[in-house]
Design a protein around this motif. Structure first.
Motif, mmCIF file in Angstrom:
data_model
loop_
_atom_site.group_PDB
_atom_site.id
_atom_site.type_symbol
_atom_site.label_atom_id
_atom_site.label_comp_id
_atom_site.label_asym_id
_atom_site.label_seq_id
_atom_site.Cartn_x
_atom_site.Cartn_y
_atom_site.Cartn_z
ATOM 1 N N THR A 73 -43.304 23.743 81.778
ATOM 2 C CA THR A 73 -41.858 23.909 81.902
ATOM 3 C C THR A 73 -41.366 25.216 81.289
ATOM 4 O O THR A 73 -40.187 25.458 81.240
ATOM 5 N N ARG A 74 -42.274 26.044 80.868
ATOM 6 C CA ARG A 74 -41.868 27.314 80.255
ATOM 7 C C ARG A 74 -41.024 28.112 81.243
ATOM 8 O O ARG A 74 -41.404 28.299 82.380
ATOM 9 N N PRO A 75 -39.876 28.603 80.807
ATOM 10 C CA PRO A 75 -38.994 29.315 81.734
ATOM 11 C C PRO A 75 -39.606 30.616 82.236
ATOM 12 O O PRO A 75 -40.277 31.319 81.505
ATOM 13 N N ASP A 76 -39.368 30.918 83.516
ATOM 14 C CA ASP A 76 -39.831 32.165 84.113
ATOM 15 C C ASP A 76 -38.858 33.301 83.855
ATOM 16 O O ASP A 76 -39.159 34.444 84.152
ATOM 17 N N THR A 77 -37.667 32.996 83.345
ATOM 18 C CA THR A 77 -36.625 33.996 83.194
ATOM 19 C C THR A 77 -36.746 34.800 81.915
ATOM 20 O O THR A 77 -36.019 35.748 81.726
ATOM 21 N N GLN A 78 -37.651 34.420 81.047
ATOM 22 C CA GLN A 78 -37.704 35.049 79.737
ATOM 23 C C GLN A 78 -38.063 36.526 79.848
ATOM 24 O O GLN A 78 -39.124 36.890 80.323
ATOM 25 N N THR A 79 -37.142 37.368 79.389
ATOM 26 C CA THR A 79 -37.370 38.805 79.405
ATOM 27 C C THR A 79 -37.409 39.362 77.985
ATOM 28 O O THR A 79 -37.945 40.420 77.752
ATOM 29 N N THR A 80 -36.819 38.653 77.071
ATOM 30 C CA THR A 80 -36.789 39.053 75.676
ATOM 31 C C THR A 80 -37.371 37.917 74.854
ATOM 32 O O THR A 80 -37.040 36.761 75.105
ATOM 33 N N PRO A 81 -38.247 38.219 73.890
ATOM 34 C CA PRO A 81 -38.787 37.125 73.079
ATOM 35 C C PRO A 81 -37.663 36.346 72.387
ATOM 36 O O PRO A 81 -36.697 36.920 71.902
ATOM 37 N N VAL A 82 -37.803 35.027 72.396
ATOM 38 C CA VAL A 82 -36.829 34.169 71.745
ATOM 39 C C VAL A 82 -37.301 33.954 70.309
ATOM 40 O O VAL A 82 -38.372 33.400 70.076
ATOM 41 N N ASP A 83 -36.522 34.421 69.359
ATOM 42 C CA ASP A 83 -36.854 34.321 67.941
ATOM 43 C C ASP A 83 -36.073 33.166 67.325
ATOM 44 O O ASP A 83 -34.990 33.345 66.765
ATOM 45 N N LEU A 84 -36.636 31.968 67.441
ATOM 46 C CA LEU A 84 -35.954 30.777 66.938
ATOM 47 C C LEU A 84 -35.778 30.808 65.427
ATOM 48 O O LEU A 84 -34.788 30.279 64.913
ATOM 49 N N GLU B 135 -31.609 26.688 80.396
ATOM 50 C CA GLU B 135 -31.180 26.194 81.702
ATOM 51 C C GLU B 135 -32.323 26.253 82.718
ATOM 52 O O GLU B 135 -32.556 25.300 83.471
ATOM 53 N N ALA B 136 -33.051 27.350 82.745
ATOM 54 C CA ALA B 136 -34.167 27.492 83.685
ATOM 55 C C ALA B 136 -35.233 26.427 83.430
ATOM 56 O O ALA B 136 -35.762 25.827 84.370
ATOM 57 N N ALA B 137 -35.536 26.188 82.172
ATOM 58 C CA ALA B 137 -36.542 25.172 81.834
ATOM 59 C C ALA B 137 -36.048 23.779 82.201
ATOM 60 O O ALA B 137 -36.810 22.958 82.721
ATOM 61 N N ALA B 138 -34.774 23.492 81.960
ATOM 62 C CA ALA B 138 -34.222 22.170 82.275
ATOM 63 C C ALA B 138 -34.229 21.917 83.774
ATOM 64 O O ALA B 138 -34.483 20.794 84.226
ATOM 65 N N ARG B 139 -33.957 22.942 84.555
ATOM 66 C CA ARG B 139 -33.904 22.770 86.012
ATOM 67 C C ARG B 139 -35.278 22.473 86.606
ATOM 68 O O ARG B 139 -35.385 22.041 87.752
ATOM 69 N N LYS B 140 -36.335 22.679 85.842
ATOM 70 C CA LYS B 140 -37.679 22.348 86.306
ATOM 71 C C LYS B 140 -37.998 20.865 86.115
ATOM 72 O O LYS B 140 -38.986 20.381 86.649
ATOM 73 N N LEU B 141 -37.170 20.173 85.346
ATOM 74 C CA LEU B 141 -37.365 18.734 85.164
ATOM 75 C C LEU B 141 -36.903 18.002 86.412
ATOM 76 O O LEU B 141 -36.119 18.531 87.210
ATOM 77 N N LYS B 142 -37.346 16.766 86.568
ATOM 78 C CA LYS B 142 -36.932 15.964 87.724
ATOM 79 C C LYS B 142 -35.413 15.858 87.760
ATOM 80 O O LYS B 142 -34.763 15.715 86.720
ATOM 81 N N SER B 143 -34.850 15.905 88.958
ATOM 82 C CA SER B 143 -33.394 15.923 89.101
ATOM 83 C C SER B 143 -32.726 14.658 88.574
ATOM 84 O O SER B 143 -31.564 14.695 88.194
#
Length: 125
Positions: free
Chosen positions: A4-15, A61-69
């Motif tokens: 489910t890792r998002p494909d949109t990631q362009t910048t590292p997310v620093d949690l 949002e991108a990761a969530a949209r990969k889950l079942k509807s």
């Protein structure tokens, strides 16, 4: 790596950095000598949180949209995304605690998105 890792990631997310800012706004009492942020520091922290939200919203949002509807988890996460977008469109209001209240609301939303990001990507704190 989770599927489910998002494909949109362009910048590292620093949690870690995101959570440090959240903690600064939500838990100034954790460090006895720390005072709640005010003035310029509050404005800087608020803009920082807004920037983090702007970065994290599309990722979550991108990761969530990969889950079942029909997934409850998907609905919950997309609800959080909607809340984040709504908070970004608002401004501080004296009725709701002014600038400090606004910053805390943004910080709580960022914290929730960080939690969802971790869950969706199979990472832990």
């Amino acid at each position: 790596m989770n599927a489910t890792r998002p494909d949109t990631q362009t910048t590292p997310v620093d949690l870690v950095t995101m959570r440090e800012v959240v903690n600064r706004l939500l838990d100034p009492d954790a460090v006895p000598e720390a005072l709640p942020p005010t003035g310029g520091e509050l404005q800087t922290l608020t803009e920082t949180v807004r920037g983090h939200l702007t970065l994290l919203v599309p990722e979550v949002e991108a990761a969530a949209r990969k889950l079942k509807s029909d997934s409850v988890h998907r609905s919950t996460v997309l609800g959080c995304v909607w809340e984040a977008c709504s908070r970004l469109e608002t401004q501080p209001s004296p009725r709701f605690g002014g600038a400090p209240g606004y910053a805390r609301r943004l910080a709580r939303t960022l914290n929730a998105l960080c939690n969802h990001y971790e869950t969706l990507n199979g990472t832990t704190r």
